[in-house]
Scaffold this motif. Structure first.
Motif, PDB file in Angstrom:
ATOM      1  N   ASP A  82      61.901  22.020   5.361  1.00 20.68           N
ATOM      2  CA  ASP A  82      61.185  22.242   6.299  1.00 20.68           C
ATOM      3  C   ASP A  82      60.968  23.900   6.003  1.00 20.68           C
ATOM      4  OD1 ASP A  82      59.716  22.700   8.413  1.00 20.68           O
ATOM      5  OD2 ASP A  82      60.769  21.686   9.830  1.00 20.68           O
ATOM      6  N   TYR A  83      60.207  24.303   5.252  1.00 23.38           N
ATOM      7  CA  TYR A  83      60.020  25.784   4.839  1.00 23.38           C
ATOM      8  C   TYR A  83      60.115  26.790   6.144  1.00 23.38           C
ATOM      9  CZ  TYR A  83      58.662  24.506   0.165  1.00 23.38           C
ATOM     10  OH  TYR A  83      58.812  24.325  -1.241  1.00 23.38           O
ATOM     11  N   SER A  84      59.074  26.637   7.004  1.00 22.40           N
ATOM     12  CA  SER A  84      59.088  27.591   8.282  1.00 22.40           C
ATOM     13  C   SER A  84      60.251  27.387   9.154  1.00 22.40           C
ATOM     14  CB  SER A  84      57.645  27.130   9.159  1.00 22.40           C
ATOM     15  OG  SER A  84      56.627  26.872   8.184  1.00 22.40           O
ATOM     16  N   MET A  85      60.762  26.631   9.431  1.00 20.07           N
ATOM     17  CA  MET A  85      61.978  26.250  10.091  1.00 20.07           C
ATOM     18  C   MET A  85      63.073  26.928   9.174  1.00 20.07           C
ATOM     19  SD  MET A  85      62.763  25.222  13.077  1.00 20.07           S
ATOM     20  CE  MET A  85      62.033  23.737  13.525  1.00 20.07           C
ATOM     21  N   PHE A  86      63.308  26.796   7.888  1.00 14.69           N
ATOM     22  CA  PHE A  86      64.328  27.295   7.287  1.00 14.69           C
ATOM     23  C   PHE A  86      64.297  28.794   7.288  1.00 14.69           C
ATOM     24  CE2 PHE A  86      66.187  28.586   3.130  1.00 14.69           C
ATOM     25  CZ  PHE A  86      67.437  27.836   3.184  1.00 14.69           C
ATOM     26  N   LEU A  87      63.078  29.403   6.974  1.00 12.98           N
ATOM     27  CA  LEU A  87      63.050  30.771   7.039  1.00 12.98           C
ATOM     28  C   LEU A  87      63.343  31.501   8.306  1.00 12.98           C
ATOM     29  CD1 LEU A  87      59.641  30.848   4.957  1.00 12.98           C
ATOM     30  CD2 LEU A  87      62.145  31.780   4.151  1.00 12.98           C
ATOM     31  N   ALA A  88      63.038  30.795   9.454  1.00 13.34           N
ATOM     32  CA  ALA A  88      63.218  31.087  10.660  1.00 13.34           C
ATOM     33  C   ALA A  88      64.551  31.306  11.136  1.00 13.34           C
ATOM     34  CB  ALA A  88      62.329  30.301  11.831  1.00 13.34           C
ATOM     35  N   VAL A  89      65.239  30.221  10.635  1.00 13.50           N
ATOM     36  CA  VAL A  89      66.706  30.135  11.125  1.00 13.50           C
ATOM     37  C   VAL A  89      67.590  31.197  10.325  1.00 13.50           C
ATOM     38  CG1 VAL A  89      68.826  28.668  10.702  1.00 13.50           C
ATOM     39  CG2 VAL A  89      66.802  27.550  11.457  1.00 13.50           C
ATOM     40  N   ASN A  90      67.023  31.431   9.107  1.00 14.27           N
ATOM     41  CA  ASN A  90      68.023  32.287   8.543  1.00 14.27           C
ATOM     42  C   ASN A  90      67.840  33.754   8.670  1.00 14.27           C
ATOM     43  OD1 ASN A  90      69.431  31.277   6.037  1.00 14.27           O
ATOM     44  ND2 ASN A  90      67.650  30.391   5.560  1.00 14.27           N
ATOM     45  N   VAL A 115      79.029  17.800  13.906  1.00 13.14           N
ATOM     46  CA  VAL A 115      79.952  16.973  14.585  1.00 13.14           C
ATOM     47  C   VAL A 115      79.818  16.590  15.896  1.00 13.14           C
ATOM     48  CG1 VAL A 115      82.449  16.589  14.531  1.00 13.14           C
ATOM     49  CG2 VAL A 115      81.568  17.797  12.498  1.00 13.14           C
ATOM     50  N   PHE A 116      79.365  17.567  16.763  1.00 11.03           N
ATOM     51  CA  PHE A 116      79.558  17.368  18.020  1.00 11.03           C
ATOM     52  C   PHE A 116      78.089  17.244  18.456  1.00 11.03           C
ATOM     53  CE2 PHE A 116      83.593  19.240  17.355  1.00 11.03           C
ATOM     54  CZ  PHE A 116      84.405  18.487  18.339  1.00 11.03           C
ATOM     55  N   ALA A 117      77.185  17.181  17.597  1.00 11.55           N
ATOM     56  CA  ALA A 117      75.817  16.770  18.190  1.00 11.55           C
ATOM     57  C   ALA A 117      75.302  17.906  19.447  1.00 11.55           C
ATOM     58  CB  ALA A 117      75.461  15.564  18.802  1.00 11.55           C
ATOM     59  N   TRP A 118      75.758  19.299  19.106  1.00 18.58           N
ATOM     60  CA  TRP A 118      75.372  20.253  19.997  1.00 18.58           C
ATOM     61  C   TRP A 118      73.944  20.827  19.352  1.00 18.58           C
ATOM     62  CZ3 TRP A 118      77.566  21.883  24.279  1.00 18.58           C
ATOM     63  CH2 TRP A 118      77.181  23.257  24.804  1.00 18.58           C
ATOM     64  N   PRO A 119      73.129  20.730  20.349  1.00 16.47           N
ATOM     65  CA  PRO A 119      71.553  21.227  20.081  1.00 16.47           C
ATOM     66  C   PRO A 119      71.256  22.443  19.795  1.00 16.47           C
ATOM     67  CG  PRO A 119      71.804  20.328  22.305  1.00 16.47           C
ATOM     68  CD  PRO A 119      73.312  20.489  21.736  1.00 16.47           C
ATOM     69  N   GLY A 120      71.926  23.038  18.795  1.00 15.50           N
ATOM     70  CA  GLY A 120      71.736  24.226  18.329  1.00 15.50           C
ATOM     71  C   GLY A 120      71.062  24.762  17.124  1.00 15.50           C
ATOM     72  N   MET A 121      71.369  26.026  16.941  1.00 14.81           N
ATOM     73  CA  MET A 121      70.656  26.611  15.572  1.00 14.81           C
ATOM     74  C   MET A 121      71.207  25.617  14.417  1.00 14.81           C
ATOM     75  SD  MET A 121      68.174  28.600  16.458  1.00 14.81           S
ATOM     76  CE  MET A 121      67.906  29.728  14.960  1.00 14.81           C
ATOM     77  N   GLY A 122      72.656  25.547  14.356  1.00 16.32           N
ATOM     78  CA  GLY A 122      73.152  25.071  13.319  1.00 16.32           C
ATOM     79  C   GLY A 122      72.612  23.830  12.864  1.00 16.32           C
ATOM     80  N   ARG A 123      72.332  22.819  13.739  1.00 15.10           N
ATOM     81  CA  ARG A 123      71.595  21.517  13.623  1.00 15.10           C
ATOM     82  C   ARG A 123      70.104  21.721  13.213  1.00 15.10           C
ATOM     83  NH1 ARG A 123      72.470  17.581  18.283  1.00 15.10           N
ATOM     84  NH2 ARG A 123      70.503  16.493  17.140  1.00 15.10           N
ATOM     85  N   VAL A 124      69.390  22.820  13.692  1.00 13.67           N
ATOM     86  CA  VAL A 124      68.051  23.073  13.335  1.00 13.67           C
ATOM     87  C   VAL A 124      68.183  23.390  11.591  1.00 13.67           C
ATOM     88  CG1 VAL A 124      66.255  24.800  13.398  1.00 13.67           C
ATOM     89  CG2 VAL A 124      67.467  23.839  15.493  1.00 13.67           C
ATOM     90  N   ALA A 125      69.219  24.291  11.477  1.00 15.57           N
ATOM     91  CA  ALA A 125      69.437  24.827  10.063  1.00 15.57           C
ATOM     92  C   ALA A 125      69.744  23.667   8.873  1.00 15.57           C
ATOM     93  CB  ALA A 125      70.632  25.659   9.852  1.00 15.57           C
ATOM     94  N   VAL A 126      70.458  22.487   9.317  1.00 16.44           N
ATOM     95  CA  VAL A 126      70.711  21.620   8.535  1.00 16.44           C
ATOM     96  C   VAL A 126      69.581  20.760   8.391  1.00 16.44           C
ATOM     97  CG1 VAL A 126      72.277  19.349   8.490  1.00 16.44           C
ATOM     98  CG2 VAL A 126      73.283  21.628   9.202  1.00 16.44           C
ATOM     99  N   ASP A 127      69.021  20.470   9.452  1.00 17.12           N
ATOM    100  CA  ASP A 127      67.795  19.591   9.308  1.00 17.12           C
ATOM    101  C   ASP A 127      66.719  20.339   8.303  1.00 17.12           C
ATOM    102  OD1 ASP A 127      68.815  17.674  10.715  1.00 17.12           O
ATOM    103  OD2 ASP A 127      67.615  18.009  12.672  1.00 17.12           O
ATOM    104  N   ALA A 128      66.563  21.434   8.616  1.00 18.42           N
ATOM    105  CA  ALA A 128      65.326  22.333   7.800  1.00 18.42           C
ATOM    106  C   ALA A 128      65.772  22.180   6.494  1.00 18.42           C
ATOM    107  CB  ALA A 128      65.335  23.616   8.405  1.00 18.42           C
ATOM    108  N   LEU A 167      62.874  32.035  -2.759  1.00 19.34           N
ATOM    109  CA  LEU A 167      64.182  31.291  -2.946  1.00 19.34           C
ATOM    110  C   LEU A 167      63.454  29.902  -2.697  1.00 19.34           C
ATOM    111  CD1 LEU A 167      67.852  32.622  -2.465  1.00 19.34           C
ATOM    112  CD2 LEU A 167      66.494  31.903  -4.665  1.00 19.34           C
ATOM    113  N   ILE A 168      63.391  29.451  -1.379  1.00 20.24           N
ATOM    114  CA  ILE A 168      63.058  28.233  -1.031  1.00 20.24           C
ATOM    115  C   ILE A 168      61.821  27.902  -1.963  1.00 20.24           C
ATOM    116  CG2 ILE A 168      61.704  28.763   1.083  1.00 20.24           C
ATOM    117  CD1 ILE A 168      63.183  26.195   1.946  1.00 20.24           C
ATOM    118  N   HIS A 169      60.679  28.631  -2.100  1.00 23.39           N
ATOM    119  CA  HIS A 169      59.586  28.145  -2.596  1.00 23.39           C
ATOM    120  C   HIS A 169      59.777  27.946  -4.118  1.00 23.39           C
ATOM    121  CE1 HIS A 169      57.429  29.266   1.060  1.00 23.39           C
ATOM    122  NE2 HIS A 169      56.621  28.585   0.694  1.00 23.39           N
ATOM    123  N   ALA A 170      60.916  28.483  -4.675  1.00 23.93           N
ATOM    124  CA  ALA A 170      61.098  28.385  -6.102  1.00 23.93           C
ATOM    125  C   ALA A 170      61.757  27.066  -6.364  1.00 23.93           C
ATOM    126  CB  ALA A 170      61.985  29.342  -6.662  1.00 23.93           C
TER     127      ALA A 170
END
Lengths: 326, 569
Positions: A290-298, A272-285, A26-29
């Protein structure tokens, strides 16, 4: 039960592999190239090509897929993040514990607040408290988490008259944390996690409280409860010993189903709270393609949901002796 | 110290305008960069030493000032840095932090002239094909190793290696080699003399050879050094917690003395509302690029001081010149005249913006102040369109020609509220003259993909303008097949002028050529140049000696201090 757990875990493997495969293609498409985040006219084409080589983007899609799956399965290796310029695994290992921490506390709030209010509302059916909690629960349940987060920020973190009782972001007081004693450090962490955990937990607690109230009212109308009362047991014993255990059974199922909602909620709340977790990684990815990050987060979120549901099933059997996992 | 910005798309940063501080007049036609050019064209040892004295005086004054050491500065960042390796970093936040950690050969002054930094002085050979730098002998890497000419030449080698991924490699293309004359003398040689020789050499920070020579250049982009850098500047790296903060501390051994502030913490908060709350409540001390809508609210806070200065960016609408409708000069001019740019500024940027007329901004030395401005004139626009055959023949309120309605999509990127609002305003404005605009807000990489493939009708983006004037990438005919001249602008006369001006070492002649080049572009209107903005920064009032300039809010940060009785941490 052991064979059941092992079987469920084995079933999870093709499930997660399927998730990874669908996400990968999906992400590569999607149109666009990840190296486009470096939208810099001064960048040399060869340098850009080198980036594509380093991140494996120069290979045919099939080769990229096989490499990726092999890396994940055999070496727990998720590749390099193009935006963070570091191994995805490092980023995940830093972010995942923070999200688990936040989700655990949110779940605790969801259960304790939800169940407690549900019980009180049930035993005081049609009282002012019952009516008040009904309205409050509906309000919290219908409020989007980002909005609730902003409201809490304004009320408790400096939005009103520039006063703040709780920190607005992060996990620790970055300036003072180092010089704090062990106990102070714990307190510091607690005050930092409070607002995001409340934001994440209160909406779900509202739902749980309504379910709990309904289930308990259902249960206390049963014959065995009437029998217990007729035997002269106190109201407290009747409700907590006989009623609650039975009323909790469907709640556990609901909690299991609410786990995906909880994890996806971290995506908003952590932002919203700048909590440094997976949610923020997901948004950035997602935004930086950021293919690799996006796939890993999912994949990690998928695993968390599968495991969460498994735990819920096991708890179901623990609470209800009639259920046998086989 | 602060690095010169590239012609780099600002998209992400842009919700945030910026512009002129009272002390930096944006309309001085011969202001900033001019002096840089003059100095580069006529460099000599004497001038270098003179500047060296000025610089030392600056540090003397710094040492003599009764500044109190101590306290910490907490800077709010909207996004985390990507890398703190000078060879691979891409983001502005990373640049800002790196400026405090690591020295460049020279320091860029607020007037864009070069002052000594790692290099005490420098001189060109008579042929102007050699540029020799004399380095300080008292600068140490933070691990205790001395910074030498070996580091300087190693840095150039790594910057020039295509596989390193150094983003500004093009700046190094005319530098032939770097020779270590002795430990503290480095000589750069060139194939040809041109105006930006000094500029190209000093651009970028020096890296430690003794650490990075072990890293193959092709793997630099993923080196461990990226997140654990060793610098030689006034602050040293302490800790980087991903998505949380980066901490740097005062370098006790810095050659010019220890900077007063003990610690600087860059706190990552990816939400603007949250940043503003933290600024008001003292959880952060400084916020850069405050959106104009917060200005009034924050100005009322007694503890905060605003610093406003010009930005070097502009926002524009690019017309795809492959589209037959936009190939008409009069149509393009009419489109610009039908858009009320002042109204856009007044509505969205409040007082923090100015209409931009062309591709060079007023704060840049080559700016031509006499450009035609195609100011808002819907009547004239209608007339131009009618002359080109665009009339409302069927009375439906929309212009048409040969049975085709004048309708186009205007693409821009998601996540920039000001741009999204502009698309709606432009839609309303062009409706007045009978043109239908269909806003199309796209995710960033998709927008880039569309622009690269030239699959758009009109596109709204922004550019940050480099001090080094070279319009080749964006406007030259040869660049049409590349990525950035996506509007397909082609003007042979412009190409000729640009090619000459880029290599012209006589400042007056170069200026004349750039003036003409700007005129051509502005008359051709391949873009409708919308506005240039002002950058609003807020800082807690306890910080003293604060100066913020266009080329970096942190320009003189090593001088900032807090009186003892006001120190917070």
């Amino acid at each position: 039960m052991h064979s059941y757990i092992i079987r469920r875990l084995l079933i999870a493997i093709p499930l997660l592999l399927g998730l990874l495969t669908v996400n990968f293609f999906l992400i590569h498409a999607a149109p666009g190239d990840p190296t486009d985040i470096f939208y810099n006219p001064d960048m040399d084409p060869e340098a850009r090509e080198n980036l594509r080589r380093i991140y494996g983007l120069d290979q045919p899609l099939g080769v990229q897929y096989v490499r990726y799956v092999r890396g994940v399965l055999l070496e727990f290796e998720f590749g390099y993040s193009i935006a963070k310029k570091r191994p995805v695994r490092d980023e995940i290992l830093e972010a995942l514990p923070n999200t688990l921490q936040l989700s655990a506390l949110a779940l605790l709030i969801e259960l304790t607040v939800g169940i407690a209010i549900g019980i009180l509302a049930a035993v005081r059916q049609r009282s002012t408290f019952d009516n008040l909690t009904r309205v409050t629960a509906l309000t919290f349940y219908s409020m989007p988490s980002f909005y609730l987060g902003l409201v809490l920020l304004f009320l408790f973190a400096g939005g009103v008259s520039a006063t703040h009782w709780l920190p607005a972001s992060g996990m620790i007081d970055i300036v003072r944390h180092e010089s704090m004693s062990g106990l102070e450090k714990m307190g510091d962490r607690l005050v930092h996690i409070l607002l995001p955990a409340l934001t994440l937990g209160l909406g779900a607690a509202a739902a749980i409280s309504r379910y709990m109230r309904g289930e308990l009212l259902e249960v206390i109308r049963q014959d065995y409860i009437r029998t217990a009362k007729a035997k002269g047991l106190s109201e407290k014993v009747v409700v907590f010993k006989h009623g609650l255990r039975n009323a909790l059974i469907p709640i556990i199922t609901i909690v299991g189903l609410s786990l995906p909602v909880l994890f996806s909620g971290t995506v908003i709340v952590e932002q919203v709270f700048a909590w440094p977790g997976m949610g923020r990684v997901a948004v950035d990815a997602a935004f930086q393609r950021d293919y690799s990050m996006f796939l890993a987060v999912n994949l990690i979120f998928g695993t968390m949901v599968v495991m969460g549901n498994l735990v819920a099933d096991i708890l179901y059997a623990v609470v209800d002796p009639r259920v046998r996992l086989s | 110290m602060p690095r010169i910005a590239r012609i780099t798309l600002l998209i992400f940063l842009l919700a945030v305008p910026s512009c002129s501080s009272p002390s930096t007049s944006t309309d001085a036609p011969d202001a900033p960069g001019q002096r840089l050019i003059v100095k580069e064209i006529t460099p000599d040892r004497g001038r270098s030493e003179e500047r060296n004295l000025e610089y030392e005086a600056q540090w003397d004054e710094f040492d003599a000032t009764p500044h109190d050491p101590g306290d910490a500065l907490v800077v709010g960042l909207i996004a985390d840095a990507d890398s703190l390796n000078p060879l691979t970093l891409e983001t502005k936040n990373a640049h800002d932090i790196l400026d405090l950690l690591t020295l460049s050969l020279t320091h860029i002054n607020p007037d864009y002239s070069s002052a000594p930094s790692l290099a005490q002085s420098w001189e060109f050979s008579e042929s102007h094909l050699e540029l020799t730098f004399h380095l300080r002998d008292d600068v140490y890497w933070h691990d205790g190793v001395k910074t030498t000419a070996h580091d300087v030449c190693f840095t150039l080698r790594m910057q020039q290696a295509p596989t390193t991924g150094y983003p500004n490699i093009k700046d190094k293309q005319y530098i032939k080699e770097c020779i270590v004359v002795d430990d503290f003398t480095a000589r750069f040689t060139f194939d040809q003399a041109y105006p930006y020789q000094l500029f190209d050499v000093v651009d970028g920070h020096i890296v430690p050879k003794h650490i990075l020579e072990a890293v193959p250049d092709g793997e630099m982009v993923t080196a461990a050094f990226n997140r654990n850098p060793i610098g030689n500047g006034p602050y040293r790296f302490k800790e980087w917690k991903a998505q949380q903060y980066i901490e740097i501390t005062a370098n006790e051994d810095f050659f010019a003395g220890r900077p007063p502030l003990d610690r600087i913490l860059f706190k990552v908060v990816p939400d603007q509302e949250n940043l503003v709350i933290q600024l008001r409540s003292g959880q952060i001390d400084f916020m850069e690029r405050v959106p104009p809508r917060f200005y009034e609210e924050l100005s009322r806070e007694e503890d905060l001081v605003a610093h406003i200065h010009p930005s070097r960016s502009y926002t524009y609408i690019g017309w795809n010149l492959r589209d037959p409708r936009f190939q008409s000069l009069k149509v393009r001019q009419a489109l610009t005249m039908a858009i009320n740019r002042q109204e856009i500024i007044d509505s969205l940027l409040l007082e923090f913006g100015d209409i931009s007329k062309g591709p060079i901004l007023p704060i840049i030395w080559a700016y031509n102040p006499n450009l035609p401005d195609f100011s808002y004139d819907p009547e004239q626009a209608r007339q131009y369109l009618a002359e080109e055959g665009w009339k409302d023949t069927d009375g439906d309120g929309w212009l048409d020609k040969d049975g085709q309605k004048f309708s186009f999509s205007l693409k821009t990127n998601k996540g920039n509220q000001i741009r999204e609002d502009i698309t709606v305003m432009v839609q309303d404005m062009l409706k007045e003259v009978g043109i239908e605009v269909r806003p199309n807000i796209l995710e960033w990489t998709i927008l880039v993909n569309d622009s690269t493939k030239k699959e758009f009708e009109a596109i709204m983006l922004g550019w940050s303008v480099n001090l080094k004037i070279d319009m080749t990438t964006l406007w030259h005919s040869d660049s049409i097949s590349d990525k950035y001249n996506f509007v397909s602008y082609s003007n042979p006369e412009f190409d000729r002028l640009n090619d000459q001006a880029v290599m012209e070492r006589d400042e007056k002649k170069a200026r004349q050529m750039w003036w003409q080049a700007q005129e051509m572009i502005v008359k051709d209107q391949p873009y409708t140049f919308l506005f240039t903005d002002k950058q609003i920064n807020f800082i807690h009032k306890r910080f003293q000696s604060v100066q913020m300039e266009t080329e970096g809010w942190h320009y003189n940060l090593p001088h900032w201090w807090v009186p003892q009785d006001q120190q917070k941490y």
